[in-house]
Design a protein around this motif. Structure first.
Motif, PDB file in Angstrom:
ATOM      1  N   VAL A  66       0.866  -1.180   0.000  1.00  0.00           N
ATOM      2  CA  VAL A  66       0.000   0.000   0.000  1.00  0.00           C
ATOM      3  C   VAL A  66       0.900   1.226   0.000  1.00  0.00           C
ATOM      4  O   VAL A  66       2.106   1.140   0.269  1.00  0.00           O
ATOM      5  N   GLY A  67       0.300   2.365  -0.301  1.00  0.00           N
ATOM      6  CA  GLY A  67       1.049   3.607  -0.252  1.00  0.00           C
ATOM      7  C   GLY A  67       1.037   4.206   1.140  1.00  0.00           C
ATOM      8  O   GLY A  67       0.296   3.775   2.030  1.00  0.00           O
ATOM      9  N   SER A  68       1.862   5.235   1.325  1.00  0.00           N
ATOM     10  CA  SER A  68       1.918   5.932   2.619  1.00  0.00           C
ATOM     11  C   SER A  68       0.895   7.060   2.618  1.00  0.00           C
ATOM     12  O   SER A  68       1.234   8.237   2.739  1.00  0.00           O
ATOM     13  N   ASP A  69      -0.370   6.696   2.485  1.00  0.00           N
ATOM     14  CA  ASP A  69      -1.439   7.674   2.385  1.00  0.00           C
ATOM     15  C   ASP A  69      -2.616   7.239   3.248  1.00  0.00           C
ATOM     16  O   ASP A  69      -2.592   6.170   3.868  1.00  0.00           O
ATOM     17  N   GLU A  70      -3.646   8.072   3.294  1.00  0.00           N
ATOM     18  CA  GLU A  70      -4.813   7.749   4.110  1.00  0.00           C
ATOM     19  C   GLU A  70      -5.487   6.472   3.638  1.00  0.00           C
ATOM     20  O   GLU A  70      -5.946   5.654   4.445  1.00  0.00           O
ATOM     21  N   SER A  87       1.676  -8.188   8.738  1.00  0.00           N
ATOM     22  CA  SER A  87       3.075  -7.904   9.046  1.00  0.00           C
ATOM     23  C   SER A  87       3.968  -7.924   7.814  1.00  0.00           C
ATOM     24  O   SER A  87       5.052  -7.321   7.827  1.00  0.00           O
ATOM     25  N   ALA A  88       3.542  -8.594   6.742  1.00  0.00           N
ATOM     26  CA  ALA A  88       4.358  -8.664   5.531  1.00  0.00           C
ATOM     27  C   ALA A  88       3.886  -7.685   4.451  1.00  0.00           C
ATOM     28  O   ALA A  88       4.329  -7.767   3.307  1.00  0.00           O
ATOM     29  N   VAL A  89       2.991  -6.770   4.804  1.00  0.00           N
ATOM     30  CA  VAL A  89       2.571  -5.737   3.862  1.00  0.00           C
ATOM     31  C   VAL A  89       3.598  -4.609   3.883  1.00  0.00           C
ATOM     32  O   VAL A  89       4.020  -4.146   4.942  1.00  0.00           O
ATOM     33  N   ALA A  95       4.176   6.709  -2.150  1.00  0.00           N
ATOM     34  CA  ALA A  95       3.315   6.090  -3.171  1.00  0.00           C
ATOM     35  C   ALA A  95       1.849   6.249  -2.786  1.00  0.00           C
ATOM     36  O   ALA A  95       1.498   6.410  -1.617  1.00  0.00           O
ATOM     37  N   ARG A  96       0.976   6.183  -3.792  1.00  0.00           N
ATOM     38  CA  ARG A  96      -0.459   6.176  -3.572  1.00  0.00           C
ATOM     39  C   ARG A  96      -0.963   4.733  -3.591  1.00  0.00           C
ATOM     40  O   ARG A  96      -0.529   3.905  -4.403  1.00  0.00           O
ATOM     41  N   SER A  97      -1.890   4.445  -2.692  1.00  0.00           N
ATOM     42  CA  SER A  97      -2.449   3.100  -2.608  1.00  0.00           C
ATOM     43  C   SER A  97      -3.389   2.815  -3.764  1.00  0.00           C
ATOM     44  O   SER A  97      -3.921   3.733  -4.406  1.00  0.00           O
ATOM     45  N   SER A 114     -13.450   2.250 -12.295  1.00  0.00           N
ATOM     46  CA  SER A 114     -12.257   2.999 -12.676  1.00  0.00           C
ATOM     47  C   SER A 114     -11.281   2.894 -11.521  1.00  0.00           C
ATOM     48  O   SER A 114     -11.647   3.164 -10.369  1.00  0.00           O
ATOM     49  N   ASN A 115     -10.057   2.475 -11.816  1.00  0.00           N
ATOM     50  CA  ASN A 115      -9.138   2.202 -10.711  1.00  0.00           C
ATOM     51  C   ASN A 115      -7.812   2.926 -10.857  1.00  0.00           C
ATOM     52  O   ASN A 115      -7.386   3.274 -11.958  1.00  0.00           O
ATOM     53  N   ARG A 116      -7.183   3.160  -9.709  1.00  0.00           N
ATOM     54  CA  ARG A 116      -5.819   3.673  -9.651  1.00  0.00           C
ATOM     55  C   ARG A 116      -4.904   2.508  -9.322  1.00  0.00           C
ATOM     56  O   ARG A 116      -5.131   1.794  -8.331  1.00  0.00           O
ATOM     57  N   PRO A 117      -3.872   2.257 -10.140  1.00  0.00           N
ATOM     58  CA  PRO A 117      -3.005   1.094  -9.895  1.00  0.00           C
ATOM     59  C   PRO A 117      -2.327   1.172  -8.531  1.00  0.00           C
ATOM     60  O   PRO A 117      -2.064   2.246  -7.988  1.00  0.00           O
ATOM     61  N   LEU A 118      -2.048  -0.015  -7.978  1.00  0.00           N
ATOM     62  CA  LEU A 118      -1.419  -0.078  -6.672  1.00  0.00           C
ATOM     63  C   LEU A 118       0.094  -0.143  -6.814  1.00  0.00           C
ATOM     64  O   LEU A 118       0.617  -0.529  -7.870  1.00  0.00           O
ATOM     65  N   PRO A 119       0.833   0.223  -5.767  1.00  0.00           N
ATOM     66  CA  PRO A 119       2.294   0.127  -5.836  1.00  0.00           C
ATOM     67  C   PRO A 119       2.749  -1.330  -5.853  1.00  0.00           C
ATOM     68  O   PRO A 119       2.129  -2.195  -5.231  1.00  0.00           O
ATOM     69  N   LEU A 120       3.820  -1.601  -6.563  1.00  0.00           N
ATOM     70  CA  LEU A 120       4.372  -2.949  -6.665  1.00  0.00           C
ATOM     71  C   LEU A 120       5.719  -3.001  -5.963  1.00  0.00           C
ATOM     72  O   LEU A 120       6.515  -2.063  -6.048  1.00  0.00           O
ATOM     73  N   VAL A 121       5.966  -4.104  -5.275  1.00  0.00           N
ATOM     74  CA  VAL A 121       7.204  -4.252  -4.522  1.00  0.00           C
ATOM     75  C   VAL A 121       7.756  -5.657  -4.722  1.00  0.00           C
ATOM     76  O   VAL A 121       7.063  -6.557  -5.200  1.00  0.00           O
ATOM     77  N   ASP A 122       8.998  -5.833  -4.322  1.00  0.00           N
ATOM     78  CA  ASP A 122       9.627  -7.152  -4.337  1.00  0.00           C
ATOM     79  C   ASP A 122       9.019  -8.005  -3.229  1.00  0.00           C
ATOM     80  O   ASP A 122       9.019  -7.616  -2.052  1.00  0.00           O
TER      81      ASP A 122
END
Length: 309
Positions: A66-70, A87-89, A95-97, A114-122
């Motif tokens: 997730v992003g560091s947002d509300e 705990s593993a999120v 970033a925006r969620s 209509s969607n806003r893409p989510l952040p991707l991580v390793d």
């Protein structure tokens, strides 16, 4: 329900925050419609499936970003309030969620998203590997499939892997899955205009394991690992919205299998859970708890009987 001794199920992929509006029909350009209901709810295929399995009595964990947002805070709060281990999120700084705006038209029973893409991580991180090593099942969606398969495929003694095949993913193959769970529509897009039975066989030829294909109000089609086919009919409820019903089905299906239910019975129960979830605008708030599901099924002993052929 006490989940201390329940198997751990890990769900990997997308988590979003959805803004939902229930309107009689889709508005015309520049038109304003009064909504019968407005709601904000957590969404995402893997995240919603995790919530369902938790409500049904399992220990569950969700892996994603997730992003560091509300919106990210609300997504995590929603999962934690349902008992899901987050705990593993990863919270991605700046970033925006993932988020969606969903308009549900009651006249047609359809929706526009209509969607806003989510952040991707390793995903190959120590805390993820530890969760996976403790899990009985790992359920992945279109976001989680590739990294989890790359991580788990080489390992012996790995958990069983289930895949929500409702989305088309470039390069996807069902090889090495223990449960391939697409929609009939998705199978048709992959393998061409075949009969449902031939679509399931084509999917099993690729996966070598069980295939369960959902078909909306028509119920679910099953081809088990031994080649036995079944059609499990759906349940009738007063539908407000079908948003997230497929995600709910997958969470309930994996939960049933992890508790040791035979495949067809797990599908029957998952059909019931998905149907009950459609009583609300969002995909989560009407998901039943075990006692409610038991009462629902007890009142319908002859419903949703599997026709095996």
């Amino acid at each position: 329900m006490n989940t201390d001794f329940a198997p751990l199920l890990t769900f990997v992929g997308a988590a979003t925050l959805d803004a939902l509006a229930l309107v009689p029909r889709y508005p015309a350009p520049n038109e304003r419609l009064v909504a019968a209901e407005l709601a904000y709810a957590g969404g995402g295929p893997a995240a919603t499936a995790a919530v369902v399995a938790s409500r049904l009595g399992h220990r569950t964990a969700f892996v994603g970003a997730v992003g560091s947002d509300e919106e990210g805070e609300r997504i995590l709060d929603g999962l934690r309030s349902e008992g899901v281990d987050t705990s593993a999120v990863v919270v991605v700084p700046g970033a925006r969620s993932g988020a969606s705006v969903v308009v549900v038209a009651s006249a047609t029973g359809t929706r526009a998203i209509s969607n806003r893409p989510l952040p991707l991580v390793d995903l190959a991180r120590p805390e993820v590997t530890e969760l996976l090593s403790e899990s009985t099942w790992v359920h992945v969606d279109h976001i989680g499939w590739r990294p989890i398969m790359e991580l788990l495929r080489p390992l012996s003694g790995r958990p069983q892997i289930s895949y929500d095949g409702g989305h088309q993913v470039v390069g996807f193959t069902a090889a090495d899955l223990d449960l391939y769970a697409p929609t009939v529509e998705a199978l048709d897009a992959r393998f061409g205009p075949l009969s449902t039975q031939d679509l399931l066989r084509a999917a099993q030829n690729e996966s070598g394991s069980a295939v369960v294909a959902t078909d909306g109000a028509q119920g679910s089609h099953v081809l088990d690992a031994d080649g036995r086919e079944a059609h499990v009919t759906s349940f009738t409820v007063d539908v407000v919205s079908t948003l997230g019903a497929g995600d709910v089905f997958h969470g309930a299906l994996v939960a049933g299998l992890a508790f040791g239910a035979p495949l067809v019975e797990a599908v029957r129960r998952a059909n019931a859970v998905a149907a009950l979830s459609c009583r609300a605008l969002d995909g989560r708030s009407a998901v039943p708890y075990p006692h409610e599901l038991a009462d629902f099924l007890a009142a319908r002993p002859d419903a949703a009987v599997a026709a095996t052929h």
